[in-house]
Structures are given as structure tokens and as C-alpha cells.
Design a protein around this motif. Structure first.
Motif: not given
Length: 202
Positions: A68-93
Motif C-alpha cells: 500500500a501507499h500508506q501504512d494503515k493495517p487492513y482487516s478482512y475475514s478476521n485477519l489483520t494485515m500490515y502493508p509493505h511499501k508499494m513497489t515501482p512494479e506494482l505502482n506501474a500497474l
């Protein structure tokens, strides 16, 4: 269940109630899709999470990673994930997605399906972090798998669509309120598949 057979060369927009589904069979060239699959498979910090089903704890039947572009956690299906910094490869997509419509994404959840035993059960992408009517863009790489879709109340509205290597599927409008989707297990011998789901976290 009705199987959808889109033309392999044209954008496909099936008429469905309470939402909009758009399929781009050749969003990425085969060469680009091959290159991206190899890069993501090798360089992504894949993680294996635990899920609780009827009080029992199991390994989630796929590997995941969140950027993600920000560092806020994301929760779904009772799981909480903490994002890695967005890569140039993914940002190009993300920038490429902007070229086909008014899409603004700041996060991407990657799923690695290692074989036919890996799956993603019936669910809707309706977490509060995604807003009221979220747009979800999904790029498929590697092995083709069926994407299943069913309406929550109109039981005759059930479809499945085989997602091709390099394809893009976009869900928008009210879909996450009225529809569920899944990638089901299969007994067929299958190779690895990587799925990138782009979303806007608010």
C-alpha cells in the motif's frame, strides 16, 4: 450455474443485476504477464496466515502479501494485515489501470494459489476500509482458474468465468452488497497462480 464464455480478444461486460462486471482478457501481453509472474513469485514476501473455522484453527489455503501507499493495517475475514511499501512494479500497474478508466487505487493484495487445493471461499469485498461501493480490479497471472459468482438473493444468478493469464476483472457499482465470489478448490492438476487485487483503502 452458467459458464460465461467471453471472446478472447474483446472486452466482456455480461448483463447482471445489482452491479457491473468487466473482463479484459488481454490486459497484459503474454510476455509482460510471464515476466511479472516470475518477478512476483520470486520477490514477494509471501505469508501464511491462520484462519478460524467453527472454533478450529487452520492454515489459510493460499499465501498472501499486502502492499500500500500508506501504512494503515487492513482487516478482512478476521485477519489483520500490515502493508509493505508499494513497489515501482506494482505502482506501474496502478498507473496502467488509470489508463482504462477513472480508477484510483492505493493498495494491492496478492494471493498465491500453489495448486488446486488452494482456494478462496465465498465472500464479498465489503470491509469498511473499502468504502460504500468499492471498485476492485483483479489481475490474474499463471494457471487459469474459475472465478465463481453468485447473487445473495436471486438464486438463479450464478456464474463462473475462467480467468486467463494476463487478464483483468473489474467489479464495481453495488456488487459487493449483492454478490459473493470465490476461487474454488479443484481436483485437477494445476500449476501456480498469482492474483493481484487492487483496491482503494479509505
Amino acid at each position: 450455474m452458467q459458464i460465461l464464455f467471453p471472446d478472447k480478444n474483446d472486452i466482456f461486460e455480461p448483463e447482471i443485476p445489482n452491479g457491473k462486471l468487466t473482463y479484459y482478457p488481454n490486459f497484459l501481453s503474454t510476455e509482460k504477464a510471464d515476466e511479472l509472474f516470475k518477478s512476483l513469485r520470486k520477490n514477494t514476501p509471501w505469508q501464511k496466515d491462520k484462519i478460524t473455522v467453527f472454533g478450529k484453527i487452520y492454515d489459510q489455503p493460499r499465501l498472501t502479501s499486502l502492499y500500500a501507499h500508506q501504512d494503515k493495517p487492513y482487516s478482512y475475514s478476521n485477519l489483520t494485515m500490515y502493508p509493505h511499501k508499494m513497489t515501482p512494479e506494482l505502482n506501474a500497474l496502478i498507473q496502467q489501470l488509470k489508463s482504462i478508466g477513472e480508477y484510483s487505487f492505493n493498495a494491492v493484495l496478492l494471493n498465491l494459489y500453489r495448486d488446486g487445493k488452494d482456494s478462496n471461499g465465498w465472500h464479498a469485498d465489503n470491509e469498511k476500509e473499502l468504502g460504500k461501493n468499492p471498485k476492485i480490479a483483479s489481475i490474474s497471472l499463471g494457471e487459469e482458474r474459475f472465478f465463481h459468482l453468485k447473487h445473495k438473493t436471486e438464486k438463479e444468478q450464478r456464474y463462473k468465468l475462467k480467468l486467463a493469464h494476463g487478464s483483468l476483472l473489474i467489479m464495481e457499482g453495488e456488487m459487493q452488497h449483492f454478490w459473493l465470489h470465490q476461487i474454488a478448490k479443484t481436483k485437477q492438476l494445476t500449476k501456480e497462480r498469482i492474483n493481484l487485487t487492487f483496491r482503494l483503502l479509505v
